[in-house]
Write an enzyme that holds these catalytic residues in place. Structure first.
Site, PDB file in Angstrom:
ATOM      1  N   GLU A   2       0.854  -1.189   0.000  1.00 14.96           N
ATOM      2  CA  GLU A   2       0.000   0.000   0.000  1.00 14.96           C
ATOM      3  C   GLU A   2       0.891   1.239   0.000  1.00 14.96           C
ATOM      4  O   GLU A   2       0.924   2.026   0.945  1.00 14.96           O
ATOM      5  CB  GLU A   2      -0.920  -0.019   1.219  1.00 14.96           C
ATOM      6  CG  GLU A   2      -1.796  -1.271   1.296  1.00 14.96           C
ATOM      7  CD  GLU A   2      -2.623  -1.341   2.570  1.00 14.96           C
ATOM      8  OE1 GLU A   2      -2.599  -0.368   3.365  1.00 14.96           O
ATOM      9  OE2 GLU A   2      -3.300  -2.362   2.787  1.00 14.96           O
ATOM     10  N   SER A   3       1.621   1.411  -1.078  1.00  9.22           N
ATOM     11  CA  SER A   3       2.683   2.423  -1.147  1.00  9.22           C
ATOM     12  C   SER A   3       2.159   3.750  -1.698  1.00  9.22           C
ATOM     13  O   SER A   3       2.512   4.162  -2.798  1.00  9.22           O
ATOM     14  CB  SER A   3       3.826   1.898  -2.010  1.00  9.22           C
ATOM     15  OG  SER A   3       4.303   0.662  -1.529  1.00  9.22           O
ATOM     16  N   ARG A  14       2.426   7.094  -0.470  1.00 12.54           N
ATOM     17  CA  ARG A  14       3.347   8.235  -0.464  1.00 12.54           C
ATOM     18  C   ARG A  14       4.325   8.149  -1.626  1.00 12.54           C
ATOM     19  O   ARG A  14       4.607   9.133  -2.310  1.00 12.54           O
ATOM     20  CB  ARG A  14       4.092   8.270   0.876  1.00 12.54           C
ATOM     21  CG  ARG A  14       5.011   9.472   1.052  1.00 12.54           C
ATOM     22  CD  ARG A  14       5.849   9.305   2.315  1.00 12.54           C
ATOM     23  NE  ARG A  14       5.030   9.172   3.505  1.00 12.54           N
ATOM     24  CZ  ARG A  14       4.670  10.185   4.277  1.00 12.54           C
ATOM     25  NH1 ARG A  14       5.054  11.412   3.980  1.00 12.54           N
ATOM     26  NH2 ARG A  14       3.939   9.982   5.357  1.00 12.54           N
ATOM     27  N   TYR A  18      26.673  46.705  26.388  1.00 16.34           N
ATOM     28  CA  TYR A  18      26.177  48.028  26.749  1.00 16.34           C
ATOM     29  C   TYR A  18      25.053  48.480  25.816  1.00 16.34           C
ATOM     30  O   TYR A  18      24.148  49.206  26.240  1.00 16.34           O
ATOM     31  CB  TYR A  18      27.324  49.040  26.755  1.00 16.34           C
ATOM     32  CG  TYR A  18      28.218  48.908  27.974  1.00 16.34           C
ATOM     33  CD1 TYR A  18      27.685  49.080  29.263  1.00 16.34           C
ATOM     34  CD2 TYR A  18      29.567  48.606  27.859  1.00 16.34           C
ATOM     35  CE1 TYR A  18      28.494  48.943  30.391  1.00 16.34           C
ATOM     36  CE2 TYR A  18      30.381  48.475  28.973  1.00 16.34           C
ATOM     37  CZ  TYR A  18      29.834  48.639  30.239  1.00 16.34           C
ATOM     38  OH  TYR A  18      30.626  48.505  31.354  1.00 16.34           O
ATOM     39  N   CYS A  62      -3.236  35.103  10.116  1.00 13.03           N
ATOM     40  CA  CYS A  62      -2.999  35.879  11.337  1.00 13.03           C
ATOM     41  C   CYS A  62      -2.620  34.923  12.463  1.00 13.03           C
ATOM     42  O   CYS A  62      -3.315  34.813  13.483  1.00 13.03           O
ATOM     43  CB  CYS A  62      -4.246  36.666  11.698  1.00 13.03           C
ATOM     44  SG  CYS A  62      -4.802  37.772  10.399  1.00 13.03           S
TER      45      CYS A  62
END
Length: 722
Positions: free
Chosen positions: A388-389, A391, A453, A541
């Site tokens: 069930e490949s 990807r 500083y 947003c």
């Protein structure tokens, strides 16, 4: 005297106002990374340098390359693609997005570009790898895979897979009732031997549908994920008079330790334990249905990193398969599930969630060898091998293209002597002491002390501002001063933020959800050396709406400066980026955060035309009205509400102007939510029209026709040759 000290005149308390944009050499400890690796920085930049920089030959092989024009090219037939068959991706984007008056399709970005030729090649490559392994090792059964439709349920994707795979009995896998209905319908046009594997949790209706599929002479297998599902299968099969084919999903001890292995092992989410499998066998035997048990399924997890882990899991499953044969089951198929991984970063690593250390051929050979070894030892007939490949099949065929519309400004800070003097005069004694110490440290070339500083001074000024004793102008002056210090020392943040016309949550949800990385690169200008590094910020947003991690372990991406006055309201050149290997899961998982819908889509096939491609299908992305409907709003009623409100409050403007605004509102419901050029704004474009006080008015009939525009144009674009 050092360059930093030269910027400061010790006799003048406001010496920093004389610092200019010529920065001194940074000390080694503060060196920042450049936009490109040292090996690639040369006087003349070439497309080959970009291919190296972005690792295109690693993650992109054999389908993507950088051509001599500096654009990404697609090789639809992999290594078998001839030079004249390569497809320039930029030309596809131009064809899709250019106005119809310029010969384009007028689609708005973002855009998904599908290449069915790549999909076909992936299927054929997977089948060929198993065919070769079976033949070379003398395996005495065949391979026939199934595509798990959850990876991408798009109509054209699933139909293409059934069509392309019909010659070698390629089937489908479903994990829900709508997926099962989809698979049943599509497989009516597929091979009669193709498997329809029914996974996932099941109720009576799901099981009834699967049994009806058997009545339709589809080669359907009901895989038991839970022990109690068997009772429902037995009961309904008797009612319908259908002899079921049953599979069992086993929980293996073999565990995939990566992120994608969370469903594996004894504590995994799915499957039956050894004890449960034995009870299933006994119950089937008691009901005289043991011959119905014909398939064993397991799933170690997606992105299996190595063939050693794969072989270990397949070997364990093969032992269970042989035991089921010994117990009297009429076993025929071993379904090894998914797990065939994708090398997202081109590293070919076994120690990464985004890479794998093997090829297609290496994967197939490891599976065949592991099954054969166990079955030969047990004297069991070799089973049909199914996988069930998903990807690995669909990832490469789809590219997401989007545009960078602006970038954060990094102009050199400006501060005048007068402004600095006014700023210093308002400082408290402690802040003034920090300023003087900063001046002294600069003269002594003490980089670390300068930074200390400068930070102290900034914090004191922020506190003064919060107390109300320092104005906004003075706060801006200290920001500019501290930025000048950082620039002079060479430690300022050189990473730009590129604002992209995209929603990460909609189009790249796995990046937000699980940190999945995908290759993202410019699709053009790759004959130019990138000048900056940047991160990508989307339109939403939401602070998570950004991409700040990239393949190769990078926290920023080498990018080119935007040309001219770029942006949706600018006239500079467009800058396009592409996300690759995202054909699996992203479209199915994406949501509508901020009501940004999915991208427009074009389907592109290789052709013998002048540009080597043809757009065979084009669809505009969801409109504002479409995404509002998803959240149960009714755009038609919303429009009527706004129309009546307009009539109530704009009578003083005259009927023509109010009608023009109503027309603009109507059009806004039918536009995509993403940023568009100012010239396409429906509320302002009409002002350029002659007559009617500069506005254009459409009647209710015109508005109704406009609502159907997308459908009509879909038919018009059914076949467009580039």
């Amino acid at each position: 005297m050092s360059a930093l000290a030269c910027c400061v005149d010790a006799a003048q308390p406001y010496a920093f106002s004389g610092w200019d944009s010529v920065l001194p050499a940074s000390p080694p400890s503060h060196t920042t990374s450049s936009a490109a690796p040292a090996s690639a920085v040369q006087a003349a930049w070439s497309p080959a340098h970009s291919a190296l920089l972005y690792r295109v030959d690693g993650w992109g092989a054999p389908y993507f390359t950088v051509n001599s024009n500096g654009n990404v090219s697609v090789r639809p037939y992999g290594v078998n693609t001839l030079a004249h068959q390569e497809i320039d991706l930029l030309k596809v984007v131009k064809k899709a997005s250019d106005a119809k008056t310029l010969g384009g399709l007028g689609l708005q970005l973002p855009l998904i570009v599908r290449f069915p030729d790549v999909l076909k090649h992936r299927l054929e490559s997977l089948q060929s790898a198993f065919d070769y392994a079976i033949e070379s090792q003398g395996y005495e059964a065949h391979y026939q895979g199934v595509y798990p439709v959850k990876c991408n349920q798009n109509k054209f994707v699933v139909e293409d897979i059934v069509k392309f795979g019909s010659g070698f009995r390629f089937g489908l896998e479903a994990g829900s009732k709508p997926e099962l209905l989809l698979a049943m319908s599509c497989l009516c046009n597929g091979s009669p031997e193709a498997l329809l594997v029914c996974n996932g949790f099941k109720d009576a209706e799901y099981i009834s549908l699967a049994l009806v599929a058997r009545k339709l002479h589809l080669n359907t297998v009901i895989v038991l994920e839970q022990e109690e599902e068997l009772d429902t299968v037995i009961e309904i099969s008797k009612k319908l008079g259908v002899r079921p084919i049953i599979g069992a999903r086993a929980k293996l001890r073999t565990k995939h330790s990566g992120h994608f292995g969370s469903t594996s092992g004894e504590k995994g989410k799915f499957g039956l334990t050894t004890m449960q499998i034995l009870r299933v066998v006994k119950k089937l035997h008691d009901y005289g249905m043991l011959d119905c048990l014909q398939l064993l399924h397991f799933h170690i997890g997606s992105q299996i990193p190595s063939t050693s882990l794969l072989a270990d899991g397949v070997g364990e499953a093969a032992q269970i398969y042989c035991e089921l044969v010994r117990l009297g089951a009429c076993m025929k198929v071993i379904d090894i599930g998914g797990g065939l991984g994708i090398d997202y970063d081109g590293s070919k690593s076994e120690d990464s969630d985004i890479s794998v250390g093997y090829s297609l051929q290496g994967y197939a050979s490891a599976v065949v060898q592991a099954v054969q070894l166990v079955c030969d030892r047990k004297g069991v007939k070799h089973p049909v091998i199914c996988s069930e490949s998903g990807r690995a099949i669909v990832s490469h065929h789809s590219i997401l293209v989007f545009e960078a519309v602006s970038t954060s400004s990094h102009d050199a800070p400006q501060i005048s002597s007068h402004g600095l003097q006014y700023f210093v005069e308002r400082l408290t004694d402690d802040a003034l002491a920090d300023y003087r110490n900063l001046s002294t440290a600069a003269i002594r070339n003490e980089y670390e002390t300068c930074l200390l500083y400068a930070e102290q001074l900034k914090q004191r000024c922020v506190e003064q501002f919060k107390e109300g004793s320092l104005g906004m102008e003075q706060l801006a002056a200290v920001d500019a001063l501290c930025e000048l210090v950082s620039n002079a020392i060479g430690v300022s943040d050189s990473v730009h933020t590129y604002h992209v016309n995209l929603s990460v949550f909609t189009s790249i949800p796995d990046f937000w959800g699980i940190g999945q990385l995908f290759p993202i690169i410019p699709i053009h200008r790759l004959d130019e050396r990138p000048a900056v590094r940047g991160i990508l910020s989307d339109l939403t947003c939401d602070s998570d709406g950004k991409i700040d991690k990239f393949v190769g372990g990078e926290s920023s991406l080498p990018l080119h400066e935007l040309e001219g006055n770029r942006g949706v309201n600018g006239d500079g050149g467009a800058y396009y980026l592409g996300m690759f290997l995202g054909g699996a899961y992203e479209e199915a998982i994406g949501g509508v955060h901020n009501l940004f819908g999915g991208p427009s889509v074009v389907r592109v096939s290789q052709s013998d035309g002048p540009h080597s491609f043809a757009v065979t299908h084009a669809v505009l992305g969801p409109t504002c009205g479409d995404v509002l409907r998803v959240m149960q709003h009714e755009p038609e009623l919303m429009f009527e509400t706004l129309k009546h409100r307009m009539a109530e409050f704009s009578s003083s403007d005259g009927s023509s102007s109010s009608m023009a605004l109503i027309n603009g509102l109507a059009c806004s419901f039918n536009n995509m939510p993403y940023l568009a050029a100012a010239s396409s704004c429906s509320l302002t474009a009409a002002a350029a029209a002659a007559g009617n006080n500069g506005y254009y008015y459409c009647s209710d009939e015109d508005y109704a026709a406009a609502a159907d525009t997308v459908t009509a144009e879909d038919e018009q674009w059914s076949y467009c040759v580039a």
